[in-house]
Design a protein around this motif. Sequence first.
Motif, PDB file in Angstrom:
ATOM      1  N   ILE A  52     -19.838  91.006  -5.476  1.00  0.00           N
ATOM      2  CA  ILE A  52     -20.039  92.294  -4.815  1.00  0.00           C
ATOM      3  C   ILE A  52     -19.091  93.321  -5.421  1.00  0.00           C
ATOM      4  O   ILE A  52     -17.876  93.116  -5.447  1.00  0.00           O
ATOM      5  CB  ILE A  52     -19.840  92.169  -3.297  1.00  0.00           C
ATOM      6  CG1 ILE A  52     -20.895  91.204  -2.740  1.00  0.00           C
ATOM      7  CG2 ILE A  52     -19.948  93.542  -2.627  1.00  0.00           C
ATOM      8  CD1 ILE A  52     -20.738  90.871  -1.287  1.00  0.00           C
ATOM      9  N   CYS A  53     -19.643  94.401  -5.908  1.00  0.00           N
ATOM     10  CA  CYS A  53     -18.849  95.439  -6.559  1.00  0.00           C
ATOM     11  C   CYS A  53     -17.830  96.011  -5.573  1.00  0.00           C
ATOM     12  O   CYS A  53     -18.183  96.348  -4.434  1.00  0.00           O
ATOM     13  CB  CYS A  53     -19.782  96.536  -7.059  1.00  0.00           C
ATOM     14  SG  CYS A  53     -18.896  97.845  -7.932  1.00  0.00           S
ATOM     15  N   PRO A  54     -16.570  96.158  -5.990  1.00  0.00           N
ATOM     16  CA  PRO A  54     -15.546  96.700  -5.088  1.00  0.00           C
ATOM     17  C   PRO A  54     -15.790  98.161  -4.704  1.00  0.00           C
ATOM     18  O   PRO A  54     -15.220  98.647  -3.727  1.00  0.00           O
ATOM     19  CB  PRO A  54     -14.250  96.587  -5.906  1.00  0.00           C
ATOM     20  CG  PRO A  54     -14.534  95.620  -7.004  1.00  0.00           C
ATOM     21  CD  PRO A  54     -16.009  95.738  -7.275  1.00  0.00           C
ATOM     22  N   HIS A  55     -16.617  98.878  -5.461  1.00  0.00           N
ATOM     23  CA  HIS A  55     -16.823 100.305  -5.196  1.00  0.00           C
ATOM     24  C   HIS A  55     -17.666 100.545  -3.952  1.00  0.00           C
ATOM     25  O   HIS A  55     -17.324 101.350  -3.098  1.00  0.00           O
ATOM     26  CB  HIS A  55     -17.472 100.970  -6.417  1.00  0.00           C
ATOM     27  CG  HIS A  55     -17.792 102.413  -6.200  1.00  0.00           C
ATOM     28  ND1 HIS A  55     -19.055 102.925  -6.346  1.00  0.00           N
ATOM     29  CD2 HIS A  55     -16.996 103.453  -5.816  1.00  0.00           C
ATOM     30  CE1 HIS A  55     -19.014 104.225  -6.082  1.00  0.00           C
ATOM     31  NE2 HIS A  55     -17.793 104.567  -5.771  1.00  0.00           N
ATOM     32  N   ALA A  56     -18.805  99.875  -3.874  1.00  0.00           N
ATOM     33  CA  ALA A  56     -19.690 100.013  -2.720  1.00  0.00           C
ATOM     34  C   ALA A  56     -20.396  98.670  -2.619  1.00  0.00           C
ATOM     35  O   ALA A  56     -19.811  97.668  -3.002  1.00  0.00           O
ATOM     36  CB  ALA A  56     -20.659 101.164  -2.919  1.00  0.00           C
ATOM     37  N   TYR A  57     -21.630  98.653  -2.128  1.00  0.00           N
ATOM     38  CA  TYR A  57     -22.273  97.344  -2.048  1.00  0.00           C
ATOM     39  C   TYR A  57     -23.372  97.234  -3.087  1.00  0.00           C
ATOM     40  O   TYR A  57     -24.433  97.831  -2.953  1.00  0.00           O
ATOM     41  CB  TYR A  57     -22.846  97.075  -0.650  1.00  0.00           C
ATOM     42  CG  TYR A  57     -23.266  95.633  -0.505  1.00  0.00           C
ATOM     43  CD1 TYR A  57     -22.404  94.693   0.066  1.00  0.00           C
ATOM     44  CD2 TYR A  57     -24.485  95.199  -0.993  1.00  0.00           C
ATOM     45  CE1 TYR A  57     -22.772  93.366   0.154  1.00  0.00           C
ATOM     46  CE2 TYR A  57     -24.851  93.858  -0.909  1.00  0.00           C
ATOM     47  CZ  TYR A  57     -23.988  92.953  -0.331  1.00  0.00           C
ATOM     48  OH  TYR A  57     -24.336  91.632  -0.244  1.00  0.00           O
ATOM     49  N   ALA A  58     -23.100  96.495  -4.126  1.00  0.00           N
ATOM     50  CA  ALA A  58     -24.120  96.176  -5.130  1.00  0.00           C
ATOM     51  C   ALA A  58     -23.775  94.818  -5.694  1.00  0.00           C
ATOM     52  O   ALA A  58     -22.593  94.464  -5.795  1.00  0.00           O
ATOM     53  CB  ALA A  58     -24.123  97.213  -6.241  1.00  0.00           C
ATOM     54  N   LEU A  59     -24.781  94.053  -6.029  1.00  0.00           N
ATOM     55  CA  LEU A  59     -24.540  92.754  -6.659  1.00  0.00           C
ATOM     56  C   LEU A  59     -24.381  92.955  -8.156  1.00  0.00           C
ATOM     57  O   LEU A  59     -25.310  93.418  -8.836  1.00  0.00           O
ATOM     58  CB  LEU A  59     -25.695  91.792  -6.363  1.00  0.00           C
ATOM     59  CG  LEU A  59     -25.819  91.321  -4.919  1.00  0.00           C
ATOM     60  CD1 LEU A  59     -26.987  90.348  -4.789  1.00  0.00           C
ATOM     61  CD2 LEU A  59     -24.531  90.673  -4.430  1.00  0.00           C
ATOM     62  N   GLU A  71     -22.038  95.551 -16.128  1.00  0.00           N
ATOM     63  CA  GLU A  71     -22.086  96.924 -15.624  1.00  0.00           C
ATOM     64  C   GLU A  71     -22.775  96.919 -14.270  1.00  0.00           C
ATOM     65  O   GLU A  71     -23.895  96.414 -14.126  1.00  0.00           O
ATOM     66  CB  GLU A  71     -22.859  97.811 -16.609  1.00  0.00           C
ATOM     67  CG  GLU A  71     -22.932  99.255 -16.170  1.00  0.00           C
ATOM     68  CD  GLU A  71     -23.731 100.105 -17.151  1.00  0.00           C
ATOM     69  OE1 GLU A  71     -23.727  99.799 -18.354  1.00  0.00           O
ATOM     70  OE2 GLU A  71     -24.380 101.044 -16.684  1.00  0.00           O
ATOM     71  N   CYS A  72     -22.114  97.482 -13.274  1.00  0.00           N
ATOM     72  CA  CYS A  72     -22.688  97.542 -11.934  1.00  0.00           C
ATOM     73  C   CYS A  72     -24.004  98.313 -11.967  1.00  0.00           C
ATOM     74  O   CYS A  72     -24.075  99.391 -12.560  1.00  0.00           O
ATOM     75  CB  CYS A  72     -21.706  98.215 -10.979  1.00  0.00           C
ATOM     76  SG  CYS A  72     -22.374  98.386  -9.317  1.00  0.00           S
ATOM     77  N   PRO A  73     -25.038  97.779 -11.307  1.00  0.00           N
ATOM     78  CA  PRO A  73     -26.346  98.450 -11.349  1.00  0.00           C
ATOM     79  C   PRO A  73     -26.387  99.755 -10.558  1.00  0.00           C
ATOM     80  O   PRO A  73     -27.288 100.561 -10.744  1.00  0.00           O
ATOM     81  CB  PRO A  73     -27.290  97.416 -10.730  1.00  0.00           C
ATOM     82  CG  PRO A  73     -26.426  96.566  -9.866  1.00  0.00           C
ATOM     83  CD  PRO A  73     -25.070  96.532 -10.529  1.00  0.00           C
ATOM     84  N   LEU A  74     -25.384  99.989  -9.684  1.00  0.00           N
ATOM     85  CA  LEU A  74     -25.480 101.167  -8.815  1.00  0.00           C
ATOM     86  C   LEU A  74     -24.842 102.417  -9.430  1.00  0.00           C
ATOM     87  O   LEU A  74     -25.492 103.457  -9.545  1.00  0.00           O
ATOM     88  CB  LEU A  74     -24.840 100.838  -7.456  1.00  0.00           C
ATOM     89  CG  LEU A  74     -25.398 101.574  -6.257  1.00  0.00           C
ATOM     90  CD1 LEU A  74     -26.905 101.470  -6.190  1.00  0.00           C
ATOM     91  CD2 LEU A  74     -24.788 101.023  -4.971  1.00  0.00           C
ATOM     92  N   HIS A  75     -23.580 102.333  -9.811  1.00  0.00           N
ATOM     93  CA  HIS A  75     -22.914 103.528 -10.359  1.00  0.00           C
ATOM     94  C   HIS A  75     -22.248 103.262 -11.700  1.00  0.00           C
ATOM     95  O   HIS A  75     -21.459 104.068 -12.174  1.00  0.00           O
ATOM     96  CB  HIS A  75     -21.867 104.073  -9.383  1.00  0.00           C
ATOM     97  CG  HIS A  75     -22.356 104.232  -7.989  1.00  0.00           C
ATOM     98  ND1 HIS A  75     -21.972 103.389  -6.968  1.00  0.00           N
ATOM     99  CD2 HIS A  75     -23.226 105.119  -7.456  1.00  0.00           C
ATOM    100  CE1 HIS A  75     -22.587 103.758  -5.841  1.00  0.00           C
ATOM    101  NE2 HIS A  75     -23.342 104.805  -6.112  1.00  0.00           N
ATOM    102  N   GLY A  76     -22.465 102.110 -12.262  1.00  0.00           N
ATOM    103  CA  GLY A  76     -22.041 101.881 -13.640  1.00  0.00           C
ATOM    104  C   GLY A  76     -20.617 101.403 -13.870  1.00  0.00           C
ATOM    105  O   GLY A  76     -20.135 101.447 -14.995  1.00  0.00           O
ATOM    106  N   ALA A  77     -19.918 100.932 -12.827  1.00  0.00           N
ATOM    107  CA  ALA A  77     -18.582 100.368 -13.067  1.00  0.00           C
ATOM    108  C   ALA A  77     -18.704  99.213 -14.054  1.00  0.00           C
ATOM    109  O   ALA A  77     -19.663  98.442 -14.012  1.00  0.00           O
ATOM    110  CB  ALA A  77     -17.975  99.870 -11.754  1.00  0.00           C
ATOM    111  N   LEU A  78     -17.712  99.101 -14.933  1.00  0.00           N
ATOM    112  CA  LEU A  78     -17.728  98.051 -15.955  1.00  0.00           C
ATOM    113  C   LEU A  78     -16.596  97.064 -15.698  1.00  0.00           C
ATOM    114  O   LEU A  78     -15.467  97.469 -15.397  1.00  0.00           O
ATOM    115  CB  LEU A  78     -17.485  98.664 -17.330  1.00  0.00           C
ATOM    116  CG  LEU A  78     -18.650  99.037 -18.224  1.00  0.00           C
ATOM    117  CD1 LEU A  78     -18.106  99.578 -19.545  1.00  0.00           C
ATOM    118  CD2 LEU A  78     -19.580  97.872 -18.459  1.00  0.00           C
TER     119      LEU A  78
HETATM  120  S1  FES Z   1     -21.346 100.062  -6.255  1.00  0.00           S
HETATM  121 FE1  FES Z   1     -20.663  99.400  -8.187  1.00  0.00          FE
HETATM  122  S2  FES Z   1     -20.038 101.189  -9.178  1.00  0.00           S
HETATM  123 FE2  FES Z   1     -20.665 101.876  -7.238  1.00  0.00          FE
END
Ligand code: FES
Length: 114
Positions: A52-59, A71-78
């Motif tokens: 789970i991405c630490p930024h928000a909720y995305a797998l 790369e996170c599918p939601l906002h692109g964190a790497l």
């Molecule tokens: S939820 Fe992963 S970058 Fe925003």
Amino acid sequence: MSAGEPQSSNSEWHDVCAESELDPEFPLSVEVEGEKVGVFKVGDQVYALEDICPHAYALLSQGFQENGQIECPLHGALFDIATGMSLTEIGQRDLTCHKLKIESGRVWVKLHAA
Ligand code: FES
């Protein structure tokens, strides 16, 4: 549970998938003791990271894997898959790396002890 494993945490080893199921471009999402864990193949190595991405909720396992990074599918964190290191500010922090071993073609994961 393998014989001879040190009892270093409360978590146990869990058989999560066959090594042959792993694809270097499509990480696998599994659940271990109620936690989502991403299983990533990079070259000959296999890694287990919190999914789970630490930024928000995305797998993260549904993200885009290339050159040892996810790369996170939601906002692109790497994130670096081998170390869990956050490579972009939006990722906020490094990912927890879980223990992983391969035995007789099966992938085993043990949750990182907090
Ligand atoms: S939820 Fe992963 S970058 Fe925003």
